[in-house]
Design a protein around this motif. Structure first.
Motif, mmCIF file in Angstrom:
data_model
loop_
_atom_site.group_PDB
_atom_site.id
_atom_site.type_symbol
_atom_site.label_atom_id
_atom_site.label_comp_id
_atom_site.label_asym_id
_atom_site.label_seq_id
_atom_site.Cartn_x
_atom_site.Cartn_y
_atom_site.Cartn_z
ATOM 1 N N TYR A 1 0.803 -1.220 0.000
ATOM 2 C CA TYR A 1 0.000 0.000 0.000
ATOM 3 C C TYR A 1 0.842 1.280 0.000
ATOM 4 C CZ TYR A 1 -4.107 -2.816 -0.182
ATOM 5 O OH TYR A 1 -5.067 -3.697 -0.616
ATOM 6 N N PRO A 2 1.969 1.328 0.684
ATOM 7 C CA PRO A 2 2.826 2.517 0.518
ATOM 8 C C PRO A 2 3.346 2.668 -0.918
ATOM 9 C CG PRO A 2 3.398 1.372 2.532
ATOM 10 C CD PRO A 2 2.426 0.488 1.796
ATOM 11 N N VAL A 3 3.603 1.551 -1.594
ATOM 12 C CA VAL A 3 4.021 1.613 -3.007
ATOM 13 C C VAL A 3 2.908 2.245 -3.826
ATOM 14 C CG1 VAL A 3 4.631 0.246 -5.051
ATOM 15 C CG2 VAL A 3 5.570 -0.379 -2.815
ATOM 16 N N LEU A 4 1.694 1.791 -3.626
ATOM 17 C CA LEU A 4 0.564 2.341 -4.380
ATOM 18 C C LEU A 4 0.350 3.820 -4.077
ATOM 19 C CD1 LEU A 4 -1.823 -0.715 -4.028
ATOM 20 C CD2 LEU A 4 -0.713 0.096 -6.133
ATOM 21 N N ARG A 5 0.493 4.209 -2.824
ATOM 22 C CA ARG A 5 0.363 5.639 -2.475
ATOM 23 C C ARG A 5 1.453 6.470 -3.155
ATOM 24 N NH1 ARG A 5 -1.215 3.493 2.497
ATOM 25 N NH2 ARG A 5 0.849 3.694 3.402
ATOM 26 N N ARG A 6 2.676 5.930 -3.192
ATOM 27 C CA ARG A 6 3.781 6.654 -3.841
ATOM 28 C C ARG A 6 3.508 6.807 -5.337
ATOM 29 N NH1 ARG A 6 7.692 3.768 -2.079
ATOM 30 N NH2 ARG A 6 7.845 2.306 -3.799
ATOM 31 N N LEU A 7 3.055 5.735 -5.978
ATOM 32 C CA LEU A 7 2.761 5.799 -7.409
ATOM 33 C C LEU A 7 1.667 6.820 -7.691
ATOM 34 C CD1 LEU A 7 2.829 1.998 -8.349
ATOM 35 C CD2 LEU A 7 4.651 3.682 -8.645
ATOM 36 N N LYS A 8 0.665 6.858 -6.836
ATOM 37 C CA LYS A 8 -0.422 7.832 -7.012
ATOM 38 C C LYS A 8 0.078 9.256 -6.781
ATOM 39 C CE LYS A 8 -5.082 8.798 -5.508
ATOM 40 N NZ LYS A 8 -6.048 8.939 -6.396
ATOM 41 N N LYS A 9 0.922 9.436 -5.781
ATOM 42 C CA LYS A 9 1.480 10.760 -5.476
ATOM 43 C C LYS A 9 2.251 11.326 -6.682
ATOM 44 C CE LYS A 9 4.932 12.937 -2.579
ATOM 45 N NZ LYS A 9 6.059 12.657 -1.704
ATOM 46 N N HIS A 10 2.944 10.447 -7.405
ATOM 47 C CA HIS A 10 3.713 10.869 -8.575
ATOM 48 C C HIS A 10 2.872 10.912 -9.857
ATOM 49 C CE1 HIS A 10 7.612 11.060 -6.634
ATOM 50 N NE2 HIS A 10 7.427 9.861 -6.109
ATOM 51 N N ASP A 11 1.586 10.651 -9.722
ATOM 52 C CA ASP A 11 0.662 10.614 -10.868
ATOM 53 C C ASP A 11 1.004 9.518 -11.867
ATOM 54 O OD1 ASP A 11 -0.950 12.725 -9.921
ATOM 55 O OD2 ASP A 11 0.424 14.207 -10.770
ATOM 56 N N TRP A 12 1.629 8.437 -11.386
ATOM 57 C CA TRP A 12 1.945 7.301 -12.245
ATOM 58 C C TRP A 12 0.778 6.337 -12.317
ATOM 59 C CZ3 TRP A 12 7.308 6.634 -9.556
ATOM 60 C CH2 TRP A 12 8.162 7.662 -9.979
ATOM 61 N N VAL A 13 -0.151 6.452 -11.366
ATOM 62 C CA VAL A 13 -1.391 5.689 -11.405
ATOM 63 C C VAL A 13 -2.543 6.611 -11.024
ATOM 64 C CG1 VAL A 13 -0.290 3.487 -10.814
ATOM 65 C CG2 VAL A 13 -1.304 4.872 -9.004
ATOM 66 N N THR A 14 -3.720 6.224 -11.480
ATOM 67 C CA THR A 14 -4.955 6.872 -11.048
ATOM 68 C C THR A 14 -5.799 5.804 -10.366
ATOM 69 O OG1 THR A 14 -6.028 6.452 -13.176
ATOM 70 C CG2 THR A 14 -4.892 8.573 -12.916
ATOM 71 N N THR A 15 -6.823 6.235 -9.680
ATOM 72 C CA THR A 15 -7.701 5.280 -8.999
ATOM 73 C C THR A 15 -9.148 5.565 -9.353
ATOM 74 O OG1 THR A 15 -7.869 6.667 -7.030
ATOM 75 C CG2 THR A 15 -6.139 4.988 -7.034
#
Length: 107
Positions: free
Chosen positions: A44-58
């Motif tokens: 989950y920290p990986v997913l939060r980091r990816l979202k923070k960098h706009d590399w993923v959306t949800t």
């Protein structure tokens, strides 16, 4: 052999999986765990980091009376994945030169 996965490698693993299909957190965790010993609390920290960098959306989808949060790779995420893949090719080739070369001095 248990080796540590760096944050760059974790990012690359998650982005690569998401490049194939959108996934919700638990499903994504299980796919990574099929290959590597990582805990749910690592993902989950990986997913939060990816979202923070706009590399993923949800986005959320209803499932059995509640919502599942799905992760989708973004255009920036594809660019980051390409960067990680290129670095991985270089890094792994250098490691393989040494590790897979075997004993060349006959000992």
């Amino acid at each position: 052999m248990a080796m540590q996965l760096s944050s760059d490698l974790m990012d690359g693993l998650v982005l690569a999986l998401l490049s194939k299909e959108d996934l919700y957190g638990y499903s994504l965790t299980k796919q990574v765990q099929e290959r590597f010993a990582v805990s749910e609390s690592t993902m989950y920290p990986v997913l939060r980091r990816l979202k923070k960098h706009d590399w993923v959306t949800t986005y959320d989808e209803p499932f059995e009376g509640r919502n599942r949060r799905y992760y989708k790779i973004s255009d920036l995420g594809y660019q980051e994945m390409a960067r990680i893949q290129e670095e991985w090719r270089y890094f792994s080739s250098k490691v393989n030169e040494i590790i897979l070369a075997g004993d060349t001095d006959g000992k």
